[in-house]
Design a protein around this motif. Structure first.
Motif, short mmCIF file in Angstrom:
data_model
loop_
_atom_site.label_atom_id
_atom_site.label_comp_id
_atom_site.label_asym_id
_atom_site.label_seq_id
_atom_site.Cartn_x
_atom_site.Cartn_y
_atom_site.Cartn_z
N LEU A 71 71.09 -2.32 -30.52
CA LEU A 71 70.59 -1.20 -29.72
C LEU A 71 70.09 -0.06 -30.59
N TRP A 72 70.95 0.46 -31.46
CA TRP A 72 70.64 1.71 -32.14
C TRP A 72 70.09 1.55 -33.56
N ALA A 114 67.31 2.14 -26.73
CA ALA A 114 67.70 3.34 -27.48
C ALA A 114 66.68 4.45 -27.31
N ALA A 115 67.17 5.67 -27.09
CA ALA A 115 66.31 6.85 -27.07
C ALA A 115 66.35 7.57 -28.41
N VAL A 116 67.40 7.31 -29.19
CA VAL A 116 67.55 7.90 -30.53
C VAL A 116 68.06 6.82 -31.47
N ASP A 117 68.01 7.11 -32.72
CA ASP A 117 68.65 6.29 -33.74
C ASP A 117 70.08 6.84 -33.90
N LEU A 118 71.06 6.00 -33.72
CA LEU A 118 72.45 6.39 -33.95
C LEU A 118 73.08 5.31 -34.81
N SER A 136 69.46 10.62 -35.05
CA SER A 136 68.17 11.16 -35.46
C SER A 136 67.12 10.49 -34.60
N ASP A 137 65.85 10.79 -34.86
CA ASP A 137 64.79 10.14 -34.10
C ASP A 137 64.63 8.69 -34.53
N LEU A 138 64.15 7.87 -33.60
CA LEU A 138 63.86 6.48 -33.91
C LEU A 138 62.78 6.40 -34.97
N SER A 139 62.92 5.45 -35.87
CA SER A 139 61.99 5.31 -36.98
C SER A 139 60.79 4.45 -36.58
N GLU A 140 59.80 4.41 -37.44
CA GLU A 140 58.64 3.55 -37.23
C GLU A 140 59.06 2.09 -37.19
N LEU A 141 60.07 1.73 -37.97
CA LEU A 141 60.57 0.36 -37.98
C LEU A 141 61.08 -0.06 -36.61
N GLN A 142 61.71 0.89 -35.89
CA GLN A 142 62.29 0.58 -34.58
C GLN A 142 61.26 0.62 -33.46
N THR A 143 60.26 1.50 -33.57
CA THR A 143 59.31 1.69 -32.48
C THR A 143 57.98 0.99 -32.70
N GLY A 144 57.62 0.73 -33.97
CA GLY A 144 56.32 0.17 -34.28
C GLY A 144 55.19 1.17 -34.14
N ARG A 145 55.54 2.46 -34.02
CA ARG A 145 54.53 3.51 -33.85
C ARG A 145 54.63 4.52 -34.98
N ARG A 146 53.53 5.22 -35.20
CA ARG A 146 53.52 6.30 -36.18
C ARG A 146 54.52 7.38 -35.74
N LEU A 147 55.14 8.02 -36.70
CA LEU A 147 56.09 9.08 -36.41
C LEU A 147 55.40 10.28 -35.79
#
Length: 532
Positions: A71-72, A114-118, A136-147
């Motif tokens: 999840l996180w 996940a809404a955040v990285d925990l 913290s905020d989700l990373s590019e690795l988790q979302t596949g999107r630019r920060l």
């Protein structure tokens, strides 16, 4: 699109803390789920091995740590049923209320995302070991999107470095300048009476508040969070310690990489909005205004190596303007192309798969450096101290040290840096006669290495090597090696020098003139220890 920030509901946060502990959602717990190979790959921002390992575990058993890792840490969808089982006290509804996850519905098999990285965090600083969780905020690795431009970063390599090099002796008031997710403030709260944490980002302060509530519930009231740029939120105040991992990245202020329509945005966590290395210079020059006499500031930074100007002169001029004791250790040097590539990847340009965007931003970086004749960029650790009139007459600057050390170091380094400063201060009060009267002891981490040509009776090279701290190696003359080896606290430096002079049939006065400056260096760097 900017995501919401977690909320601080202390009752729910308490339930979360209890559930995370029970699930063994820790650094060792996650590694046990994914295995050492996948854990190492995650540190390199490669998630395929971890995704495969977690999927295999969850096919076999509903392991709470595996669910929370999926999840996180990996940003994968899991079911409401899995979240309720992994977090039995908080449940999926509580996680939604805290802003940690988003649920697609109320059904047991509906997806939760996940809404955040925990994730768990473990480190060792000069006080000891810590085991926390950081949101913290989700990373590019988790979302596949630019920060997003206001992305709140978790604890990366630079954060861990600063935490480990910070001196941790008890301090009254501490300032964490540019707190981000709050990691430095959390470390500081363990040895400070109170901590002020500032950031230009309101979102970052929200994450810092949540992490403090989760990790240090007993100390959270001592954390004073303030919004604002650089030193503005603490104008007129003084601190015993300042720590900062500032937005030191040197980013073009014009063109694509400086926020143009087709280029990278300015990221709040890394881009200070000033040309070149001006932000780090201004911070170094201005920190004396907020330091108590004897107060210390420790920060990370970049500085430019400009053609025809040694970096030591450039950064040294900042120290001169600050009027502070200064010790700068350059740990890494990148050429302009390497530097541009590093921060282009950090910003997510590779996810766009657009060669034109990459080339445009890359060119803007190179043009920016060329405009100032920049040949390389240094990265390192800056330690500053406001001279204390009680220790240095009239607040006189006594320490000015700029050096390069790119080899490995023994972390945590904070205690070693503090010991070096203390040794420096004690030596200021010792003239040569007083130093000769000291009964020194060789530090327990020091070893001696001798290199001989085959068949030779005497060594060509003698090295004194430090196992702790910066791991320095000092070329020692035969007499200096002999003095070091004889320093067991029984005889004074003068007595040992006299004995060596008699053995080598040389003048004791001449030998003392040769050895005492070298002994000062060995004491300063921790090879030889002054009596307590």
């Amino acid at each position: 699109m900017t995501s919401p920030v977690p909320s601080v509901d202390l009752r729910l946060v308490d339930l979360l803390r209890h559930d995370l502990t029970a699930a063994d959602f820790t650094v060792p717990g996650v590694e046990a789920v994914v295995g050492p190979t996948a854990a190492a790959a995650l540190h390199r921002e490669q998630d395929v091995p971890a995704r495969r390992a977690v999927a295999a575990v969850l096919r076999a058993v509903a392991d709470p740590a595996a669910v929370l890792t999926a999840l996180w840490v990996l940003g994968e969808d899991v079911t409401r049923r899995q979240v309720d089982a992994a977090l039995p006290g908080l449940g999926a509804d509580g996680a939604v209320a805290l802003g940690l996850v988003e649920a697609s519905g109320q059904g047991a098999d509906d997806a939760v995302r996940a809404a955040v990285d925990l994730r768990p965090y473990a480190a060792q600083d000069a006080v000891g070991e810590v085991t926390w969780w950081l949101a913290s905020d989700l990373s590019e690795l988790q979302t596949g999107r630019r920060l997003a431009a206001d992305h709140v970063l978790g604890a990366g390599g630079a954060s861990l470095t600063l935490a480990q090099v910070t001196m941790r002796d008890p301090r009254g008031r501490v300032l964490d300048l540019g707190t981000g997710c709050g990691i430095q403030a959390l470390h500081a709260a363990r040895h400070a009476g109170s901590v002020v944490a500032t950031d230009i980002s309101r979102r970052a302060l929200a994450f810092a508040a949540f992490n403090a509530a989760l990790d240090q519930p007993d100390a959270v009231t001592a954390l004073d969070l303030r919004e604002g740029s650089m030193l503005e939120p603490v104008t007129g105040e003084r601190f015993d310690l300042v720590v900062s991992n500032p937005p030191f990245v040197i980013t073009p202020r014009t063109g694509a990489a400086g926020g143009g329509a087709s280029g990278l945005p300015d990221y709040e966590y890394r881009d200070g909005g000033r040309a070149g290395d001006d932000l780090v210079r201004d911070l170094v020059v201005g920190l004396g205004e907020v330091l108590e006499p004897g107060g210390v500031a420790q920060l990370l930074g970049n500085w430019e190596h400009r053609r025809g100007e040694p970096w030591t002169e450039r950064v040294g001029s900042w120290l001169d303007a600050a009027g502070l004791d200064g010790w700068v250790v350059q740990r890494e040097v990148l050429d302009p192309a390497e530097y541009a590539e590093t921060w282009l990847r950090d910003g997510g340009s590779t996810s766009d798969r657009d060669p034109a965007v990459w080339a445009d931003a890359y060119g803007a970086w190179l043009d920016d450096f060329a405009s100032r004749d920049v040949e390389a960029v240094g990265f390192g650790i800056v330690t500053l101290r406001r001279p204390d009139p009680a220790a240095a007459p009239a607040g006189r600057v006594t320490l000015r040290r700029l050096e390069e050390h790119t080899g490995s170091v023994r972390q945590p380094l904070g205690a070693h840096l503090a010991a070096v400063l203390a040794a420096h201060d004690r030596l200021q009060g010792l003239d040569d006669d007083a130093l000769a009267a000291q009964r020194l002891v060789v530090a327990p981490d020091v070893t001696e290495e001798r290199y001989l040509t085959p068949g030779a009776a005497d060594p060509n090279v003698v090295l004194l090597r430090q196992g702790d701290g910066l791991g320095r190696a000092v070329h020692a003359s035969t007499s200096l090696a002999a003095l070091t080896g004889a320093s067991d606290g029984e005889l004074t430096v003068g007595q040992i020098t006299g004995a060596i002079a008699a053995l080598f049939d040389v003048s004791a006065t001449d030998l003392a003139a040769e050895l005492l400056p070298a002994v000062r260096g060995l004491v300063t760097d921790g090879f030889l220890l002054l009596p307590q």
